[in-house]
Motif scaffolding. Structure first.
Motif, mmCIF file in Angstrom:
data_model
loop_
_atom_site.group_PDB
_atom_site.id
_atom_site.type_symbol
_atom_site.label_atom_id
_atom_site.label_comp_id
_atom_site.label_asym_id
_atom_site.label_seq_id
_atom_site.Cartn_x
_atom_site.Cartn_y
_atom_site.Cartn_z
ATOM 1 N N PRO A 19 0.822 -1.206 0.000
ATOM 2 C CA PRO A 19 0.000 0.000 0.000
ATOM 3 C C PRO A 19 0.859 1.259 0.000
ATOM 4 O O PRO A 19 2.055 1.222 0.283
ATOM 5 C CB PRO A 19 -0.808 -0.126 1.300
ATOM 6 C CG PRO A 19 -0.834 -1.588 1.602
ATOM 7 C CD PRO A 19 0.490 -2.113 1.117
ATOM 8 N N ALA A 20 0.234 2.373 -0.316
ATOM 9 C CA ALA A 20 0.889 3.685 -0.345
ATOM 10 C C ALA A 20 2.034 3.714 -1.346
ATOM 11 O O ALA A 20 3.047 4.385 -1.143
ATOM 12 C CB ALA A 20 1.367 4.092 1.045
ATOM 13 N N ALA A 21 1.885 2.990 -2.450
ATOM 14 C CA ALA A 21 2.836 3.011 -3.564
ATOM 15 C C ALA A 21 4.251 2.640 -3.148
ATOM 16 O O ALA A 21 5.226 3.248 -3.588
ATOM 17 C CB ALA A 21 2.832 4.383 -4.248
ATOM 18 N N ALA A 22 4.375 1.621 -2.302
ATOM 19 C CA ALA A 22 5.689 1.141 -1.886
ATOM 20 C C ALA A 22 6.024 -0.152 -2.623
ATOM 21 O O ALA A 22 5.142 -0.929 -2.992
ATOM 22 C CB ALA A 22 5.732 0.907 -0.386
ATOM 23 N N ALA A 23 7.322 -0.361 -2.845
ATOM 24 C CA ALA A 23 7.818 -1.592 -3.446
ATOM 25 C C ALA A 23 8.766 -2.239 -2.450
ATOM 26 O O ALA A 23 9.878 -1.743 -2.232
ATOM 27 C CB ALA A 23 8.537 -1.305 -4.758
#
Length: 247
Positions: A171-175
């Motif tokens: 979530p929250a554009a994390a990799a």
């Protein structure tokens, strides 16, 4: 004080994973919340997450939250993810960590020059799973390679995959980066090769690369790629008793 954009991005990831409204205090300190669905720790566990000079803590129950608030009150932020320090003040039956959290931006990323052929495989590819199944279970679990959602970037020795990296979309554009090298092939720089390709892909996808590590060897790979160590994480299973520190 100037705002560190990379730190703010990282904090946003873990505020989202807390699964209830919570934020890192702007000037030090910690916030404790009750969140049975928190992803800061395994189910029914408490999670402590330090980023910068602030922390958030999620508790599985209100009672656990009270224990955590009293036990952690007054502790230095830097000690909140020390297993020894936390065990001294809380009734922890089991502890996981600490793990160091690193992040990298476009500007900070250091691409590793290619010295061997890096191939792209689909997540779950049989050749990738053969590598996962060939290493000790604790190595496989720590790597998370069987849970990647990106392509796998791999190096082969003959027909066999001996190093691989990819990431889990969080979530929250994390990799969340995952890296694994066959035990007999470590120390040759292969982890840097495959991880560099995976980080480059994450950045191209507009994601925030995150590296979580306990071992110094893994931390050194992240540092070589330009990751900055911004915080740490500790998970604990409480017996719901009272804090050990005297009032």
């Amino acid at each position: 004080m100037a705002v560190d954009p990379l730190l703010k991005q990282a904090q946003s990831v873990w505020e989202t994973l807390a699964a209830v409204p919570v934020s890192f205090p702007p000037v030090g300190g910690l916030n404790v919340v009750t969140s049975p669905a928190s992803q800061l720790a395994p189910p029914s566990w408490a999670g402590i997450l330090v980023l910068g000079d602030a922390a958030i803590v999620t508790a599985p129950t209100d009672r656990a939250g009270q224990v955590l608030r009293r036990g952690l009150a007054g502790m230095p932020i830097s000690a909140l993810t020390s297993a020894e320090a936390v065990r001294a003040v809380l009734p922890a039956e089991e502890v996981l960590g600490p793990a160091v959290l690193g992040y990298v931006s476009h500007d900070g990323f250091r691409l590793v020059p290619t010295v061997c052929s890096v191939e792209r495989l689909a997540p779950g590819h049989q050749d990738l799973m053969t590598l996962v199944e060939s290493v000790p279970p604790e190595d496989a679990g720590e790597s998370g390679m069987d849970e990647i959602t990106s392509a796998a970037f791999v190096v082969r020795k003959g027909a066999e995959v001996v190093a691989a990296a990819g990431f889990q979309a969080w979530p929250a554009a994390a990799a969340h980066l995952c890296v694994l090298t066959a035990p007999g092939e470590r120390g040759r720089g292969l982890a840097r090769q495959v991880a560099s390709a995976a980080v480059a892909q994450a950045l191209a996808d507009g994601l925030l690369p995150q590296w979580r590590a306990r071992l110094m060897a893994s931390r050194n790979v992240a540092r070589a790629l330009g990751f900055r160590e911004l915080g740490s994480q500790l998970s604990l299973r409480l017996d719901q008793g009272e804090p050990r520190r005297e009032g």
